[in-house]
Design a protein around this motif. Structure first.
Motif, PDB file in Angstrom:
ATOM      1  N   ALA A 199      -6.133  -3.485  -9.878  1.00 39.59           N
ATOM      2  CA  ALA A 199      -6.400  -2.050 -10.034  1.00 39.59           C
ATOM      3  C   ALA A 199      -5.294  -1.261  -9.342  1.00 39.59           C
ATOM      4  O   ALA A 199      -4.851  -1.616  -8.257  1.00 39.59           O
ATOM      5  N   GLY A 200      -4.854  -0.192  -9.958  1.00 36.39           N
ATOM      6  CA  GLY A 200      -3.812   0.648  -9.363  1.00 36.39           C
ATOM      7  C   GLY A 200      -2.514  -0.109  -9.170  1.00 36.39           C
ATOM      8  O   GLY A 200      -1.925  -0.074  -8.106  1.00 36.39           O
ATOM      9  N   ALA A 201      -2.069  -0.798 -10.197  1.00 36.92           N
ATOM     10  CA  ALA A 201      -0.894  -1.663 -10.077  1.00 36.92           C
ATOM     11  C   ALA A 201       0.435  -0.899 -10.033  1.00 36.92           C
ATOM     12  O   ALA A 201       1.468  -1.495  -9.798  1.00 36.92           O
ATOM     13  N   ALA A 202       0.427   0.395 -10.253  1.00 38.40           N
ATOM     14  CA  ALA A 202       1.665   1.176 -10.191  1.00 38.40           C
ATOM     15  C   ALA A 202       2.236   1.120  -8.774  1.00 38.40           C
ATOM     16  O   ALA A 202       1.508   1.058  -7.794  1.00 38.40           O
ATOM     17  N   TRP A 203       3.560   1.155  -8.650  1.00 37.06           N
ATOM     18  CA  TRP A 203       4.171   1.095  -7.330  1.00 37.06           C
ATOM     19  C   TRP A 203       5.518   1.789  -7.343  1.00 37.06           C
ATOM     20  O   TRP A 203       6.113   2.021  -8.382  1.00 37.06           O
ATOM     21  N   HIS A 204       5.999   2.107  -6.150  1.00 36.88           N
ATOM     22  CA  HIS A 204       7.303   2.739  -5.963  1.00 36.88           C
ATOM     23  C   HIS A 204       8.065   1.922  -4.937  1.00 36.88           C
ATOM     24  O   HIS A 204       7.552   1.620  -3.870  1.00 36.88           O
TER      25      HIS A 204
ATOM     26  N   GLU B 250       0.845  -1.199   0.000  1.00 36.40           N
ATOM     27  CA  GLU B 250       0.000   0.000   0.000  1.00 36.40           C
ATOM     28  C   GLU B 250       0.880   1.249   0.000  1.00 36.40           C
ATOM     29  O   GLU B 250       2.021   1.232   0.447  1.00 36.40           O
ATOM     30  N   ARG B 251       0.322   2.358  -0.477  1.00 36.91           N
ATOM     31  CA  ARG B 251       1.043   3.628  -0.573  1.00 36.91           C
ATOM     32  C   ARG B 251       1.604   4.053   0.793  1.00 36.91           C
ATOM     33  O   ARG B 251       0.940   3.926   1.807  1.00 36.91           O
TER      34      ARG B 251
ATOM     35  N   ASN C 269       1.951  -6.341 -12.900  1.00 35.76           N
ATOM     36  CA  ASN C 269       1.039  -5.282 -13.347  1.00 35.76           C
ATOM     37  C   ASN C 269      -0.438  -5.666 -13.221  1.00 35.76           C
ATOM     38  O   ASN C 269      -1.281  -5.070 -13.866  1.00 35.76           O
TER      39      ASN C 269
END
Length: 72
Positions: A48-53, A19-20, A45
Motif C-alpha cells: 500500500a502506498g508504494a509511491a516513493w521519492h 518512510e516519508r 510497486n
C-alpha cells in the motif's frame, strides 16, 4: 563492473525503511566495482502506498577512499 541486482534489507537508522521524509542507510557488500559512473535503482510497486521519492544516493567506497553521490 556490474554487481547485479540486490535488495536493500535493513536500514541502519530505522526499523520501517522508506518512510516519508526519512533518511535511510544500508550496508551492501559486493565485488570491487572501481570508479562508479552510474546506478540503476527501482522498486517493485508492491504494498500500500508504494509511491516513493529518492532525493539522492551516497555510496561510500572505502577501498578507493572515495564517496560517490548521485545525482552528481
Amino acid at each position: 563492473g556490474d554487481s547485479g541486482k540486490g535488495e536493500l534489507q535493513n536500514s541502519t537508522l530505522h526499523k520501517n525503511k522508506f518512510e516519508r521524509a526519512q533518511e535511510d542507510r544500508f550496508t551492501v557488500s559486493c565485488i570491487d566495482l572501481g570508479e562508479l559512473h552510474k546506478l540503476k535503482i527501482g522498486h517493485d510497486n508492491s504494498g500500500a502506498g508504494a509511491a516513493w521519492h529518492l532525493d539522492r544516493v551516497v555510496v561510500d567506497a572505502p577501498l578507493l577512499g572515495k564517496t560517490f553521490t548521485f545525482p552528481r
